[in-house]
Each structure stands twice: as structure tokens, then as C-alpha cells.
Motif scaffolding. Structure first.
Motif, PDB file in Angstrom:
ATOM      1  N   LYS A 218       0.813  -1.206   0.000  1.00 41.29           N
ATOM      2  CA  LYS A 218       0.000   0.000   0.000  1.00 41.29           C
ATOM      3  C   LYS A 218       0.851   1.262   0.000  1.00 41.29           C
ATOM      4  O   LYS A 218       1.736   1.434   0.847  1.00 41.29           O
ATOM      5  N   GLY A 219       0.572   2.136  -0.959  1.00 44.18           N
ATOM      6  CA  GLY A 219       1.229   3.432  -1.001  1.00 44.18           C
ATOM      7  C   GLY A 219       2.684   3.390  -1.420  1.00 44.18           C
ATOM      8  O   GLY A 219       3.392   4.387  -1.297  1.00 44.18           O
ATOM      9  N   ARG A 220       3.159   2.252  -1.936  1.00 42.07           N
ATOM     10  CA  ARG A 220       4.576   2.112  -2.243  1.00 42.07           C
ATOM     11  C   ARG A 220       4.875   2.443  -3.701  1.00 42.07           C
ATOM     12  O   ARG A 220       3.975   2.546  -4.545  1.00 42.07           O
TER      13      ARG A 220
ATOM     14  N   ALA B 273      -1.043  10.765  -3.601  1.00 45.84           N
ATOM     15  CA  ALA B 273      -1.546  10.261  -4.878  1.00 45.84           C
ATOM     16  C   ALA B 273      -0.388   9.691  -5.691  1.00 45.84           C
ATOM     17  O   ALA B 273       0.749  10.177  -5.595  1.00 45.84           O
ATOM     18  N   PRO B 274      -0.661   8.659  -6.494  1.00 45.61           N
ATOM     19  CA  PRO B 274       0.402   8.048  -7.298  1.00 45.61           C
ATOM     20  C   PRO B 274       1.104   9.018  -8.230  1.00 45.61           C
ATOM     21  O   PRO B 274       2.249   8.779  -8.639  1.00 45.61           O
ATOM     22  N   THR B 275       0.434  10.119  -8.583  1.00 42.99           N
ATOM     23  CA  THR B 275       1.036  11.099  -9.482  1.00 42.99           C
ATOM     24  C   THR B 275       2.047  11.999  -8.783  1.00 42.99           C
ATOM     25  O   THR B 275       2.802  12.716  -9.441  1.00 42.99           O
TER      26      THR B 275
ATOM     27  N   ARG C 233       5.326  11.394  -0.690  1.00 41.65           N
ATOM     28  CA  ARG C 233       4.351  10.420  -0.196  1.00 41.65           C
ATOM     29  C   ARG C 233       4.951   9.749   1.038  1.00 41.65           C
ATOM     30  O   ARG C 233       6.061   9.200   0.984  1.00 41.65           O
ATOM     31  N   ARG C 234       4.254   9.782   2.146  1.00 47.38           N
ATOM     32  CA  ARG C 234       4.827   9.386   3.441  1.00 47.38           C
ATOM     33  C   ARG C 234       5.334   7.943   3.441  1.00 47.38           C
ATOM     34  O   ARG C 234       6.414   7.653   3.977  1.00 47.38           O
ATOM     35  N   ALA C 235       4.579   7.008   2.829  1.00 48.54           N
ATOM     36  CA  ALA C 235       5.005   5.607   2.852  1.00 48.54           C
ATOM     37  C   ALA C 235       6.333   5.418   2.134  1.00 48.54           C
ATOM     38  O   ALA C 235       7.198   4.674   2.593  1.00 48.54           O
ATOM     39  N   ILE C 236       6.509   6.092   0.999  1.00 43.39           N
ATOM     40  CA  ILE C 236       7.748   5.966   0.241  1.00 43.39           C
ATOM     41  C   ILE C 236       8.885   6.685   0.954  1.00 43.39           C
ATOM     42  O   ILE C 236      10.006   6.180   1.031  1.00 43.39           O
TER      43      ILE C 236
END
Length: 319
Positions: free
Chosen positions: A135-137, A267-269, A275-278
Motif C-alpha cells: 500500500k502506497g509504495r 496520490a500516485p502522481t 508520499r509518506r510511505a515511500i
């Protein structure tokens, strides 16, 4: 007579070293490469290396090539680009052939990127028991998660042994840098640092452990493979600068980047570091246990990080 092993993605950064490690260990190897020109010329003169040129996704004959092997070491995957084709479709083809050929053991060159480090506190130690998630990666981590999941499901269904080696950021000559340090623009590096160490894995160690795992089936298991001497980000950059880059480094506190990532859309864009997870997957201040690596795959060769980086830079200049 010991049955041969097979290596997919054999001409890649990890696969090539794995084939060399297999030959040093006295093992016969069936190697699968997509293009002949990408593999070392001396392989053709080695009677212990059986070469097959094929695309894992499009081949119809993989089952026959796998008959009689004691283990498959699966290194084929995309770092960038078409993860669906080069990682997931290739793995599905391999799975079907492994089942039909009744291969007893598969070893996956996995990645620590699958861990959900958001469940860990800053300063915690990451072990094999930590939660994993897609998720979110980023696309690479998501594909490696799904690749591992596909193999686990099939191993449970058909009963073959599966060893997943979750490798740290694999490095060595011609691949010295990694995304755990920070983004770069030309000669400028932005070092994102909140403490902790960089989860790196020397490519020779990765190959050594993949071969050791192929000779030691143990049901379905997961083993983290990282170097013993993991550097801080400042230590990594200090040693890395011997190669002449970057000319300028600007420190960015992790806390500031986390604040920015909190107020920007997830968002993926969006750029990955917003993005916090990445962001946490690459820069969260953690420690990494390789106790199980030493217990199951030892003795494992290690050297101090500064010595290893000096050697890698020197070897890169002679390649």
C-alpha cells in the motif's frame, strides 16, 4: 552427482555474480538470459554453465529447461520500467514451469522494500517478523511484494520449498549509490537524514547467500540479507565521495520532509518523496537485523564498510 541449479536473470547485476558464485562453489548452472551480448564471454567456455537465451514471458519451453534442477534462483525482475511484464509476468511463467517440472526448491532474490516500516517506531530494529505491505509504495516495491506473494501462494499449494531472501539495497561496482541517501540534481545531492543506518547489501554477499540458500531448503522461509557494517547516511556519503560525486551536498532534515509529505496529496502522481510511505521506506531511522542470515546461511563473508566502498570504487574504475 549433484543436480544443477538454475538462475533466471543471469546477466543482471545480481544474477551475474550469482552464477560466478555458483561456479566457485563447484556447482553446475543452467543460466537464462534474454540477450547473449549481455553475458560474460567466458561463460561460453565454461562446461559447467549451460546457457539458454530466452525471454521468460514469451517462452514456451521453460519446463523442459528446468527438469532435473535441484533449485531455481529467481533473480529476474525490473528495477525500473515495465514491472508488470519483467517482474510479474516473468514470475508467473517461472511458477508454471516450476510446478510442471516438479522443481523442489525456489530461491527468490527479494527486497527489504516490501516491509511496511510505517508500523515501526523511529529507532526500531527491522526483522523478518515485521509486517509487509504494498500500500502506497513505489512501483518497484509493489511489484516485489506481489512477486513474493505469488510464489508463497504457489509453494503452499504445490508443496515446493521457497526461500525468500529480502536483500537490502544491493550495491557494488557500477551500482554504488542508492535511493536511501537522497535525490540528486546534476552535481548536487539533497541528503535526507533523520538518523539510523542505510540497509545495504554488497552484491557479492547477495550472491553468496543466494547460493547458500539454494543448497539448504527449509520449507517456506524468509531471511533478511544486509551487510554487517551498515553505515549512517553521512558515513556513506563521506566514503562514496571518493568516486568524485557529488560536488555539493545539502542536508534536508527528515522531519521537514515528513511535514511536507503530510500536507501534500498522497496520490500516485505525486513525486515519491512527497508520499509518506515511500519517504519512510527510504529514510526512516531504523536498524536492521541480519542474525538469521548468519544462523542459516553462514559463514557469510563481510568486511568493514569503508574498506568495501574503497574496493568497489577501485574495481569500478578498472572495469
Amino acid at each position: 552427482m549433484i543436480s544443477p541449479i538454475a538462475v533466471t536473470g543471469a546477466s543482471g547485476f545480481i544474477g551475474r555474480r550469482t552464477v560466478e558464485a555458483a561456479r566457485i562453489a563447484g556447482l553446475e548452472v543452467r543460466v537464462f538470459v534474454r540477450r547473449a551480448e549481455t553475458m560474460p564471454a567466458h561463460w561460453r567456455q565454461d562446461a559447467g554453465i549451460d546457457i539458454t537465451i530466452l525471454d521468460l514471458v514469451s517462452t514456451k519451453n521453460l519446463t523442459g529447461y528446468l527438469e532435473g534442477v535441484q533449485a531455481v534462483i529467481h533473480c529476474a525482475a525490473a528495477m525500473t520500467g515495465d514491472h508488470e511484464n519483467d517482474t510479474l509476468e516473468a514470475t508467473q511463467t517461472l511458477i508454471e514451469a516450476v510446478v510442471k517440472a516438479e522443481v523442489p526448491h525456489v530461491v527468490l532474490a527479494g527486497s527489504v522494500s516490501v516491509y511496511d516500516v510505517g508500523t515501526l517506531a523511529d529507532g526500531a530494529t527491522l526483522t523478518e517478523t515485521c509486517k509487509i505491505s504494498a500500500k502506497g509504495r513505489d512501483a518497484y516495491a509493489a511489484a516485489k511484494y506481489e512477486q513474493e506473494d505469488m510464489l508463497r501462494a504457489t509453494a503452499a499449494l504445490y508443496g515446493f520449498d521457497l526461500t525468500v531472501l529480502r536483500l537490502g539495497a544491493v550495491w557494488g561496482p557500477r551500482r554504488l549509490f542508492n535511493a536511501h541517501i537522497g535525490p540528486a540534481v546534476g552535481p548536487l545531492l539533497f541528503r535526507i537524514d533523520g538518523g539510523g543506518v542505510v540497509p545495504i547489501c554488497d552484491v557479492e554477499r547477495a550472491a553468496e547467500c543466494l547460493i547458500a540458500a539454494s543448497q539448504s531448503a527449509n520449507g517456506v522461509e524468509t531471511i533478511n540479507v544486509v551487510d554487517d557494517d551498515l553505515p549512517t547516511r553521512s558515513q556513506f556519503l563521506h566514503a562514496f565521495r571518493a568516486c568524485g560525486w557529488p560536488t555539493l551536498s545539502v542536508p534536508l532534515p527528515l522531519g521537514v520532509m515528513r511535514l511536507i509529505a503530510t500536507i501534500t496529496p498522497d496520490a500516485p502522481t505525486m513525486p515519491g518523496l512527497l508520499r509518506r510511505a515511500i519517504l519512510d521506506a527510504r529514510h526512516k531511522p531504523l536498524h536492521y537485523s541480519n542474525d538469521l542470515m548468519h544462523k542459516r546461511l553462514g559463514p557469510v563473508t563481510n568486511m568493514p564498510f569503508d574498506t568495501a566502498m574503497h574496493t568497489a570504487i577501485k574495481n569500478e574504475q578498472t572495469l
